[in-house]
Design a protein around this motif. Structure first.
Motif, short mmCIF file in Angstrom:
data_model
loop_
_atom_site.label_atom_id
_atom_site.label_comp_id
_atom_site.label_asym_id
_atom_site.label_seq_id
_atom_site.Cartn_x
_atom_site.Cartn_y
_atom_site.Cartn_z
N MET A 266 80.98 17.71 29.91
CA MET A 266 79.57 18.07 29.72
C MET A 266 79.17 18.02 28.25
O MET A 266 78.05 17.65 27.91
CB MET A 266 79.28 19.44 30.32
N ASN A 267 80.09 18.40 27.37
CA ASN A 267 79.77 18.33 25.93
C ASN A 267 79.56 16.89 25.51
O ASN A 267 78.62 16.57 24.79
CB ASN A 267 80.87 19.00 25.10
N ARG A 268 80.43 16.01 25.95
CA ARG A 268 80.30 14.59 25.61
C ARG A 268 79.00 14.04 26.21
O ARG A 268 78.25 13.31 25.56
CB ARG A 268 81.52 13.85 26.17
N GLN A 269 78.73 14.38 27.46
CA GLN A 269 77.54 13.85 28.14
C GLN A 269 76.27 14.36 27.46
O GLN A 269 75.30 13.61 27.30
CB GLN A 269 77.58 14.25 29.63
N SER A 270 76.27 15.62 27.04
CA SER A 270 75.09 16.19 26.38
C SER A 270 74.87 15.53 25.02
O SER A 270 73.74 15.19 24.65
CB SER A 270 75.27 17.70 26.24
N LYS A 271 75.94 15.34 24.28
CA LYS A 271 75.81 14.68 22.96
C LYS A 271 75.29 13.27 23.13
O LYS A 271 74.42 12.81 22.38
CB LYS A 271 77.16 14.66 22.23
N ASN A 272 75.84 12.55 24.10
CA ASN A 272 75.36 11.20 24.40
C ASN A 272 73.86 11.22 24.71
O ASN A 272 73.08 10.45 24.14
CB ASN A 272 76.07 10.65 25.65
N ALA A 273 73.47 12.11 25.62
CA ALA A 273 72.07 12.17 26.06
C ALA A 273 71.16 12.48 24.88
O ALA A 273 70.08 11.90 24.74
CB ALA A 273 71.91 13.21 27.15
N GLN A 274 71.60 13.40 24.01
CA GLN A 274 70.74 13.77 22.88
C GLN A 274 70.53 12.60 21.92
O GLN A 274 69.40 12.33 21.51
CB GLN A 274 71.35 14.97 22.14
N HIS A 275 71.61 11.88 21.60
CA HIS A 275 71.48 10.69 20.74
C HIS A 275 70.48 9.71 21.34
O HIS A 275 69.60 9.19 20.66
CB HIS A 275 72.82 9.94 20.63
N ILE A 276 70.65 9.45 22.65
CA ILE A 276 69.85 8.41 23.31
C ILE A 276 68.40 8.86 23.45
O ILE A 276 67.47 8.12 23.10
CB ILE A 276 70.46 8.07 24.68
N ALA A 277 68.19 10.08 23.96
CA ALA A 277 66.83 10.57 24.21
C ALA A 277 66.04 10.57 22.90
O ALA A 277 64.89 10.13 22.85
CB ALA A 277 66.87 11.96 24.83
N GLU A 278 66.67 11.07 21.84
CA GLU A 278 65.94 11.19 20.58
C GLU A 278 65.67 9.82 19.96
O GLU A 278 64.73 9.67 19.18
CB GLU A 278 66.69 12.14 19.62
N SER A 279 66.46 8.79 20.30
CA SER A 279 66.20 7.44 19.78
C SER A 279 65.13 6.73 20.60
O SER A 279 64.33 5.97 20.05
CB SER A 279 67.47 6.59 19.82
N LEU A 280 65.11 6.96 21.91
CA LEU A 280 64.17 6.22 22.78
C LEU A 280 62.72 6.65 22.56
O LEU A 280 61.80 5.93 22.96
CB LEU A 280 64.54 6.40 24.26
#
Ligand SMILES: *Cc1c(COP(=O)(O)O)cnc(C)c1O
Length: 407
Positions: A266-280
């Protein structure tokens, strides 16, 4: 977690538990059988430290006991757990154990489709009154908790799916305690035990679809209920005995092995999502990105900051061009898979309006914020740079202005 619930000596010394598929258990004496039935039927209570023998696998079996012991430390504030053969089974059994005709249930909407169906179309047949309250409306929720006739259960799902509206658990639990006789249940599937801790915020029962983050590999269906007191789960256990919806031994074994990696995944998935969401946010074909770390509204932001440790791995985007734009985006994904469900290690992407939420009325679509261009994304453990590139390419492929009648 690694030190609880499992004694290798009971599995011929094996480091991982054996799977006990037996449907029935042999008693060492008729007296022991009599005692086991007295305890199971509630005619007697087990003494502290008493070994209660197993009886029959619809009631209990070693792999459920191991799983239930091991999952407790994952949930802050929990003392006990029950395993079910789906998330819906956990939700329905927990609610049916406490509801009687004439009771009402206050619940946040949008809520998981199965749960909504259960409350609106099934519980209503048995004289239980459902009172929906839009997620994130704290005053309205307080008012419903204070005024609903014969209120027995407040069921909160936060963040809401797919719009990620946050509902304050602590405030709702305080209002429910002030009224008395009301149980607060939280479906914590989306934030998982890693990021949100309802029992510490005053909830009585936490519910999970273990199909999602807890198992994490999109390869099994399961559910869990947890509470801070045995007494709260006792009536639910007795209904599980009756309904026969305990999780089967093989699935319990699969799930207990996954528990140790829930926080890592979940930590990895959340970090991934944050990078992507904030870039999109910056993409010209994406009108809006809905993600907890991007919340702008004051109360929503406060609830998120006080209630969640991390923003989680679910986000939604509003693609330009409505349904045609959203479908073009889905068609052009190479890594993300077009599937419903969430919480797996692989990235899953879906169009809520035509799939998970397709049963909604126009008013429910509006209220829930489910628009034609909305796409829901459950981010996996892939490299976030690969995923971002995949999403950017798919969004690039969306025609700048798709005619409304294109589909
Ligand atoms: C999937 C899901 C459920 C239902 O769980 P099943 O395991 O499919 O029965 C309930 N609540 C939420 C929030 C879910 O995502």
């Amino acid at each position: 977690m690694l030190t609880r619930g499992f004694d290798p000596a009971l599995s011929v010394g094996s480091a991982r538990p054996a799977v006990f598929r037996s449907s029935t258990y042999v008693f060492p004496s008729p007296e022991v059988a009599e005692r086991a039935f007295d305890i199971m039927a509630g005619r007697a209570r087990a003494e502290p430290g008493e070994e209660v023998p197993l009886v029959y696998s619809r009631f209990n079996h070693p792999n459920a006991e191991i799983l239930e012991d091991q999952i407790v430390p994952l949930e802050h504030g929990a003392k006990c757990a029950l395993a079910f053969n789906s998330g819906m089974a956990a939700i329905m059994t927990s609610m049916l154990a406490y509801l009687r005709p004439g009771h009402s249930v206050v619940y946040t909407v949008p809520i998981y489709g199965g749960t909504q169906h259960f409350i609106q179309d099934y519980l209503s047949l048995w004289g239980v009154h459902g009172v929906p309250v839009p997620a994130g409306q704290s005053e309205e929720l307080d008012e419903a908790i204070r005024t609903a006739a014969n209120l027995r259960i407040v069921l909160i799902e936060t963040p809401a799916n797919p719009t990620l509206m946050m509902t304050g658990i602590e405030r709702a639990a305080r209002t429910a305690k002030a009224r008395g006789g009301v149980l607060v249940m939280v479906d914590n599937t989306l934030m998982g035990p890693a990021f949100q801790h309802p029992l510490e915020l005053g909830a009585d029962i936490v519910l999970y679809s273990a199909t999602k983050y807890l198992s994490g590999l999109s390869d099994m269906i399961g559910g869990i209920a947890l509470a801070c007191e045995d007494e709260i789960l006792r009536p639910i256990r007795s209904k599980r005995n009756l309904f026969g919806n305990i999780l089967q031994p093989d699935e319990c074994w699969m799930l207990d092995g996954r528990l140790t990696t829930v926080a890592l995944r979940m930590n990895r998935q959340s970090k991934n999502a944050q990078h992507i969401a904030e870039s999109l946010v910056h993409h010209r074909n994406i009108e809006r990105v809905i993600y907890p770390s991007l919340l702008a509204e004051g109360q929503q932001k406060r609830i998120y900051e006080s209630q969640c440790d991390f923003p989680g791995a679910m986000f939604s985007i509003e693609v330009k061009g409505g349904k045609a734009g959203a479908f073009e985006f889905l068609r052009n994904l190479k890594i993300g898979k077009n599937a419903v469900s969430l919480g797996g290690i692989e990235t899953l992407v879906c169009h809520p309006k035509t799939t998970t939420h397709s049963g909604f009325t126009e008013q429910e679509f509006r209220q829930a914020g489910v628009t034609d261009g909305l796409v829901r994304i459950s981010v996996g453990i892939e490299d976030w740079r690969d995923l971002l590139t995949d999403f950017e390419h798919a969004a690039d492929a969306v025609p700048e202005s798709v005619p409304v009648h294109a589909l």
